[in-house]
Scaffold this motif. Structure first.
Motif, PDB file in Angstrom:
ATOM      1  N   ARG A 185      -8.008   7.944  -0.098  1.00  0.00           N
ATOM      2  CA  ARG A 185      -9.203   7.091  -0.226  1.00  0.00           C
ATOM      3  C   ARG A 185      -9.976   6.926   1.073  1.00  0.00           C
ATOM      4  N   HIS A 228     -20.283   8.044  12.421  1.00  0.00           N
ATOM      5  CA  HIS A 228     -19.309   6.953  12.552  1.00  0.00           C
ATOM      6  C   HIS A 228     -18.128   7.247  11.639  1.00  0.00           C
ATOM      7  N   ASN A 266     -10.874   3.697  11.883  1.00  0.00           N
ATOM      8  CA  ASN A 266     -12.202   3.206  12.259  1.00  0.00           C
ATOM      9  C   ASN A 266     -12.068   2.353  13.516  1.00  0.00           C
ATOM     10  N   GLY A 278     -15.449  -4.070   0.506  1.00  0.00           N
ATOM     11  CA  GLY A 278     -15.371  -2.630   0.773  1.00  0.00           C
ATOM     12  C   GLY A 278     -16.285  -1.754  -0.072  1.00  0.00           C
ATOM     13  N   ARG A 330      -4.800  -5.750   2.365  1.00  0.00           N
ATOM     14  CA  ARG A 330      -4.715  -4.279   2.340  1.00  0.00           C
ATOM     15  C   ARG A 330      -6.079  -3.611   2.239  1.00  0.00           C
ATOM     16  N   GLY A 331      -7.097  -4.378   1.846  1.00  0.00           N
ATOM     17  CA  GLY A 331      -8.439  -3.808   1.745  1.00  0.00           C
ATOM     18  C   GLY A 331      -9.099  -3.567   3.096  1.00  0.00           C
ATOM     19  N   CYS A 352     -20.402  -1.613  14.650  1.00  0.00           N
ATOM     20  CA  CYS A 352     -20.049  -0.184  14.742  1.00  0.00           C
ATOM     21  C   CYS A 352     -21.130   0.689  15.378  1.00  0.00           C
ATOM     22  N   THR A 385       0.854  -1.193   0.000  1.00  0.00           N
ATOM     23  CA  THR A 385       0.000   0.000   0.000  1.00  0.00           C
ATOM     24  C   THR A 385       0.884   1.235   0.000  1.00  0.00           C
ATOM     25  N   LEU A 420      -7.672   0.312   7.540  1.00  0.00           N
ATOM     26  CA  LEU A 420      -8.805   1.124   8.003  1.00  0.00           C
ATOM     27  C   LEU A 420      -8.947   1.186   9.519  1.00  0.00           C
ATOM     28  N   PHE A 454     -23.375   3.095  11.207  1.00  0.00           N
ATOM     29  CA  PHE A 454     -23.771   1.872  10.495  1.00  0.00           C
ATOM     30  C   PHE A 454     -22.642   0.854  10.666  1.00  0.00           C
ATOM     31  N   MET A 500     -14.406  -8.284   4.330  1.00  0.00           N
ATOM     32  CA  MET A 500     -15.240  -7.152   3.934  1.00  0.00           C
ATOM     33  C   MET A 500     -15.225  -6.947   2.426  1.00  0.00           C
ATOM     34  N   VAL A 511     -19.961  -2.241   0.912  1.00  0.00           N
ATOM     35  CA  VAL A 511     -20.206  -1.652   2.234  1.00  0.00           C
ATOM     36  C   VAL A 511     -20.336  -0.139   2.102  1.00  0.00           C
ATOM     37  N   ILE A 541     -17.081   8.673   3.075  1.00  0.00           N
ATOM     38  CA  ILE A 541     -18.420   8.297   3.562  1.00  0.00           C
ATOM     39  C   ILE A 541     -18.960   9.421   4.449  1.00  0.00           C
TER      40      ILE A 541
END
Ligand SMILES: CC(C)(COP(=O)(O)OP(=O)(O)OC[C@H]1O[C@@H](n2cnc3c(N)ncnc32)[C@H](O)[C@@H]1OP(=O)(O)O)[C@@H](O)C(=O)NCCC(=O)NCCS
Length: 326
Positions: free
Chosen positions: A37, A252, A282, A217, A152-153, A113, A29, A157, A312, A215, A220, A258
């Protein structure tokens, strides 16, 4: 009539900081990609021997102290977590013991979350029903212990932290004004963490059992914005308030894009949005109480300010709570 007032707040994060530059050495990354991002520069990461209960207890002690309350006056503890260091006893029971809140009932709440907002909603219901008077609500996670540092996805985070509030019954009008919780269980396969019994979606049965957060991503992302915007609008409409009446939106902290999309579509300019994702990432159920704690302690939030928390997460679950501070 009882009203549920938030009268104290506290937070705790691990000492160790994991920067984007550190992640560059662990996974394919780059710092700029993560910042652009996701809006994250660094996050706190627990040591191997540092657990969610440690963070939750520290945050709880600070919240009780901030409220000026005697721990023995707390009669209920609700800890929202999906990364508890034990399944039983509950993390809430450990908090009860180590804070000296020996007259409190205690249970954990699993709603990923939005767990902290589900906890506030539950505390409000207990107070309205006259079942409790002084309730400690905590959101606490050590999510870095359950993310795959080869993926890495996801691994870029998440961070660890805990935040706690004391919610107290009063006949004075104010406190929690309106709340909403919702969800869609059909979307559970988009973001999940197998539990102790390791059940995974049928489609993955032949694969090795994943021990980490999985996940999708992009998917989501889409649901995140829609569910937070719908939740914010519903709570405002049901209460008769507008974004102009609200001092801060506390969303959140999942991804800065987002947050920005949610704010724009809910009618909030960014100067009325609390953002700290750059420093914490997060932290799942802890993001909202961490942001609340910072803004109360540095004076941005004062007595009587109207605030709107919205969140969420896995489940999918989502919700919003409109409340006045103090
Ligand atoms: C995960 C997330 C940051 C990915 O951002 P994105 O803009 O959607 O990126 P994409 O998944 O479309 O990937 C774009 C490219 O970046 C690459 N990429 C993914 N992660 C990367 C990383 N950490 N570093 C560098 N590149 C990365 C992808 O492989 C892809 O490359 P390709 O175009 O060559 O295939 C974003 O989807 C997100 O935040 N989703 C919501 C997740 C969330 O909030 N989860 C918690 C809910 S509580």
């Amino acid at each position: 009539m009882n009203y549920a007032h938030l009268i104290g707040v506290g937070a705790a994060v691990p000492k160790n900081v994991l920067t984007n530059a550190d992640l560059e050495k662990m996974v394919d990354t780059d710092s700029e990609w993560i910042e652009t991002r996701a809006g994250i520069k660094e996050r706190h990461k627990s040591d191997d021997d540092e657990w969610v209960s440690d963070l939750a207890i520290e945050a709880s002690k600070k919240a009780i102290e901030h409220s000026g309350m005697d721990p023995e006056d707390i009669d209920l503890i609700i800890c929202a977590t999906v990364t508890g260091d034990t399944t039983m006893p509950s993390i809430a029971s450990m908090i009860q013991y180590y804070t000296g809140a020996k007259n409190a009932g205690a249970f954990d709440l699993g709603a990923a979350c939005p767990g902290f907002l589900y906890g506030l909603n539950t505390a409000n219901a207990y107070i309205k029903a006259d079942l409790a008077k002084n309730i400690l609500v905590i959101g606490a996670e050590t999510t870095t212990k359950v993310v795959d540092y080869t993926d890495r996805g996801t691994c870029i985070l998440f961070g660890d932290g805990a935040g706690a509030v004391v919610v107290s019954a009063s006949e004075e009008d104010g406190g929690i004004i309106q709340s909403y919780t919702g969800g869609d269980g059909s979307l559970g396969n988009l973001l999940y963490l197998p539990g102790m019994r390791q059940r995974v979606p049928v489609s993955l049965e032949k694969d090795p059992i994943p021990l980490y957060v999985k996940m999708a991503g992009n998917e989501v992302y889409k649901y995140a914005v829609k569910s937070m915007v719908d939740s914010a609008k519903k709570v405002l409409k049901d209460s008769g308030y507008t974004p102009d009446d609200v001092k801060y939106l506390i969303p959140h902290q999942a991804n800065i894009r987002i947050i920005e999309a949610t704010a724009k579509r809910s009618g909030f300019p960014m100067d009325k949005v609390l953002v700290n994702i750059d420093r914490y990432g997060n932290t799942s159920s802890a993001t909202i109480p961490l942001a609340l704690n910072e803004a109360v302690k540095d004076g941005r939030i004062g007595k009587g300010d109207l605030l709107l928390g919205v969140s969420f997460g896995s489940g999918f679950s989502w919700g919003a709570v409109l409340f006045r501070w103090n």
